[in-house]
Enzyme design. Structure first.
Site, PDB file in Angstrom:
ATOM      1  N   GLY A  79      50.008  89.320  61.730  1.00  0.00           N
ATOM      2  CA  GLY A  79      50.326  90.203  60.964  1.00  0.00           C
ATOM      3  C   GLY A  79      49.264  91.244  61.173  1.00  0.00           C
ATOM      4  N   THR A  80      47.930  90.602  60.874  1.00  0.00           N
ATOM      5  CA  THR A  80      46.823  91.579  61.091  1.00  0.00           C
ATOM      6  C   THR A  80      46.987  92.500  62.518  1.00  0.00           C
ATOM      7  OG1 THR A  80      45.458  89.881  60.261  1.00  0.00           O
ATOM      8  CG2 THR A  80      44.416  91.700  61.545  1.00  0.00           C
ATOM      9  N   ASN A 149      50.863  89.512  48.424  1.00  0.00           N
ATOM     10  CA  ASN A 149      50.389  88.147  48.997  1.00  0.00           C
ATOM     11  C   ASN A 149      49.607  87.418  47.724  1.00  0.00           C
ATOM     12  OD1 ASN A 149      48.516  90.335  49.978  1.00  0.00           O
ATOM     13  ND2 ASN A 149      47.054  88.638  49.694  1.00  0.00           N
ATOM     14  N   GLN A 177      54.912  88.991  53.886  1.00  0.00           N
ATOM     15  CA  GLN A 177      55.098  87.844  52.833  1.00  0.00           C
ATOM     16  C   GLN A 177      56.631  87.942  52.355  1.00  0.00           C
ATOM     17  OE1 GLN A 177      53.113  85.519  51.980  1.00  0.00           O
ATOM     18  NE2 GLN A 177      51.306  86.145  52.559  1.00  0.00           N
ATOM     19  N   SER A 197      54.781  88.079  60.446  1.00  0.00           N
ATOM     20  CA  SER A 197      53.485  87.169  61.017  1.00  0.00           C
ATOM     21  C   SER A 197      54.394  85.847  61.253  1.00  0.00           C
ATOM     22  CB  SER A 197      52.569  87.000  60.094  1.00  0.00           C
ATOM     23  OG  SER A 197      51.821  85.761  60.523  1.00  0.00           O
ATOM     24  N   HIS A 199      53.629  82.373  61.253  1.00  0.00           N
ATOM     25  CA  HIS A 199      53.157  81.320  60.363  1.00  0.00           C
ATOM     26  C   HIS A 199      53.505  81.607  58.860  1.00  0.00           C
ATOM     27  CE1 HIS A 199      49.288  82.668  58.672  1.00  0.00           C
ATOM     28  NE2 HIS A 199      49.255  83.674  59.611  1.00  0.00           N
ATOM     29  N   THR A 238      49.062  87.942  78.199  1.00  0.00           N
ATOM     30  CA  THR A 238      50.186  86.966  78.419  1.00  0.00           C
ATOM     31  C   THR A 238      50.636  86.400  77.017  1.00  0.00           C
ATOM     32  OG1 THR A 238      49.478  86.202  80.650  1.00  0.00           O
ATOM     33  CG2 THR A 238      50.772  84.714  79.422  1.00  0.00           C
ATOM     34  N   CYS A 323      38.085  85.061  51.392  1.00  0.00           N
ATOM     35  CA  CYS A 323      37.825  85.753  52.645  1.00  0.00           C
ATOM     36  C   CYS A 323      37.641  84.673  53.644  1.00  0.00           C
ATOM     37  CB  CYS A 323      36.819  86.841  52.559  1.00  0.00           C
ATOM     38  SG  CYS A 323      35.327  85.995  51.310  1.00  0.00           S
TER      39      CYS A 323
HETATM   40  N1  PLP Z   1      49.556  90.956  55.450  1.00  0.00           N
HETATM   41  C1  PLP Z   1      49.712  90.156  54.294  1.00  0.00           C
HETATM   42  C2  PLP Z   1      50.585  90.881  53.238  1.00  0.00           C
HETATM   43  C3  PLP Z   1      49.158  88.994  54.321  1.00  0.00           C
HETATM   44  O1  PLP Z   1      49.484  88.200  53.344  1.00  0.00           O
HETATM   45  C4  PLP Z   1      48.351  88.521  55.515  1.00  0.00           C
HETATM   46  C5  PLP Z   1      48.060  87.070  55.530  1.00  0.00           C
HETATM   47  O2  PLP Z   1      47.640  86.422  54.422  1.00  0.00           O
HETATM   48  C6  PLP Z   1      48.493  89.426  56.711  1.00  0.00           C
HETATM   49  C7  PLP Z   1      49.106  90.880  56.667  1.00  0.00           C
HETATM   50  C8  PLP Z   1      47.884  88.786  57.904  1.00  0.00           C
HETATM   51  O3  PLP Z   1      48.754  87.999  58.683  1.00  0.00           O
HETATM   52  P1  PLP Z   1      47.921  87.161  59.987  1.00  0.00           P
HETATM   53  O4  PLP Z   1      47.479  85.852  59.079  1.00  0.00           O
HETATM   54  O5  PLP Z   1      49.212  86.736  60.857  1.00  0.00           O
HETATM   55  O6  PLP Z   1      47.292  88.083  60.639  1.00  0.00           O
END
Ligand code: PLP
Length: 380
Positions: A79-80, A149, A177, A197, A199, A238, A323
């Site tokens: 996600g990040t 989240n 989420q 994301s 996971h 990759t 964090c």
């Molecule tokens: N965005 C939201 C709303 C999240 O809750 C999270 C992770 O907690 C992320 C982005 C980041 O996702 P990732 O851990 O896959 O980088």
């Protein structure tokens, strides 16, 4: 066996799905099968082509779950990275606006963004968005999460998208989420781009995706790594085929399991009802929310102390604002909702797809002890 040993071997109760969902069986099988593929999807020989086929099959299946065009899906590490990739490309030459309760993945990518207020229930203040969009000047990129989240609160993304369209703004939605927990499509949301994301919906860690709508599919992405031009030059390196194959299988399984959401909501409501009787305040409970999430504040009790007590009792929850150092940070989400007095005393309980009713009972016993200020016993 001594009591201590017996306690140490009793199963833990995992109630931290918003940090990571437990791996789904279909995701494990798909990831293991992909681990045995020797080929690199970029290679032209038969082994490479087989790996490529797996990658493209995963792309089609994930895109299909969200009504997206496979050609507009870019695989990332999570996600990040998806948020950062979208914002860097779509934000070019635009004013940046973001919701006040965004995740750090977005906040860190747009440190200079103007902050859009939320209402006391945690949902985006649409009047605030309209005023911000009406400011004369360059068009905007609005970054808005679908589900929060920490609280599970759902933002009115469709209404925000309509306002964005009216004002010539683009909309990036972090749906990390809500994916796999709610039925939605790219068209339903009206978003230009969406971050996912793996996971967070029961796939392996290390894979995510950015969905690009038709209006922005041709935008030039600016990946941190260009490398060998993978993902049509949009994200180098990759790809992690096992994580991606698992992500695709998890998406499909999560979509098929959406009918379980009302049962999760009933368990969440049972927690909130019993916790409220113990003096806890469920934050954001008046808003539309994810079924699996509750944010419980226990006035006067530090979040960190609650987490530690529950952890020692064999129960994993989160402050929602942990964090990466593992320390508990103050919740900017509760601050934004005007709940500053509670921001240091909340925990997030997020139910995984595996949760059982008896686990909730054991959590509630431990929580009752916590609220009463007596030592919390390890759940039997
Ligand atoms: N965005 C939201 C709303 C999240 O809750 C999270 C992770 O907690 C992320 C982005 C980041 O996702 P990732 O851990 O896959 O980088």
């Amino acid at each position: 066996m001594t009591d201590r040993l017996a306690a140490a071997s009793s199963p833990r109760i995992y109630l931290d799905a918003n940090a990571s969902e437990p791996l789904r069986p279909a995701a494990r099988d798909a990831a293991i099968a992909a681990l045995d593929q020797p080929g690199n999807p970029a290679s032209v020989h038969a082994d490479g082509r087989r790996a490529r086929l797996l990658l493209e099959d995963a792309r089609e299946r994930i895109a299909g779950c969200f009504g997206a065009d496979p050609a507009g899906l870019v695989f990332t590490s999570g996600g990040t990275e998806s948020d950062a990739l979208a914002i860097a490309a779509l934000g070019q030459g635009r004013r940046l606006l973001m919701g006040a309760t965004e995740h750090d993945a977005v906040r860190a990518a747009v440190p200079e963004a103007a902050v859009l207020p939320v209402l006391p229930d945690g949902t985006l203040d649409l009047d605030g968005l309209e005023s911000a969009l009406a400011v004369p000047g360059e068009p905007a990129l609005v970054c808005l999460m679908h589900a929060n989240n920490e609280t599970g609160v759902l933002h009115p993304v469709e209404a925000a998208a309509a306002l964005c369209r009216r004002h010539g703004a683009l909309l990036h939605v972090d749906a990390v989420q809500s994916a796999g927990r709610l039925a939605w499509s790219l068209a339903d949301l009206g978003a230009d781009s969406v971050a996912l994301s793996g996971h967070k919906l029961g796939g392996p860690k290390g894979a995510g995706a950015l969905l690009l709508g038709r209006a922005v599919e041709g935008f030039r992405l600016q990946p941190a790594t260009r490398g060998g031009g993978q993902e049509r030059g949009r994200r180098g390196g990759t790809p992690s085929l096992p994580a991606i194959a698992g992500f695709a299988a998890a998406c499909v399984e999560a979509q098929q399991g959406l009918s379980r959401q009302p049962a999760l909501a009933a368990l969440r409501d049972r927690i909130e009802c019993r916790a409220a009787a113990l003096g806890a305040v469920p934050c954001g409970a008046g808003a539309p929310r994810l079924a699996n999430t509750t944010c419980l504040a226990l006035p006067g009790r530090r979040s960190e102390a609650q987490l530690i007590a529950l952890d020692l009792a064999g129960i994993s929850v989160s402050s929602g604002a942990a964090c990466s150092s593992g320390k508990v940070a103050r919740s900017h989400v509760l601050d934004a909702m005007g709940l500053s007095a509670l921001a240091g005393s909340a925990i997030r309980v997020s139910l995984p797809w595996t949760v059982q009713g008896e686990e909730i009972e054991r959590f509630l016993e431990a929580y009752a002890a916590l609220a009463a200020g007596v030592p919390v016993e390890r759940a039997a």
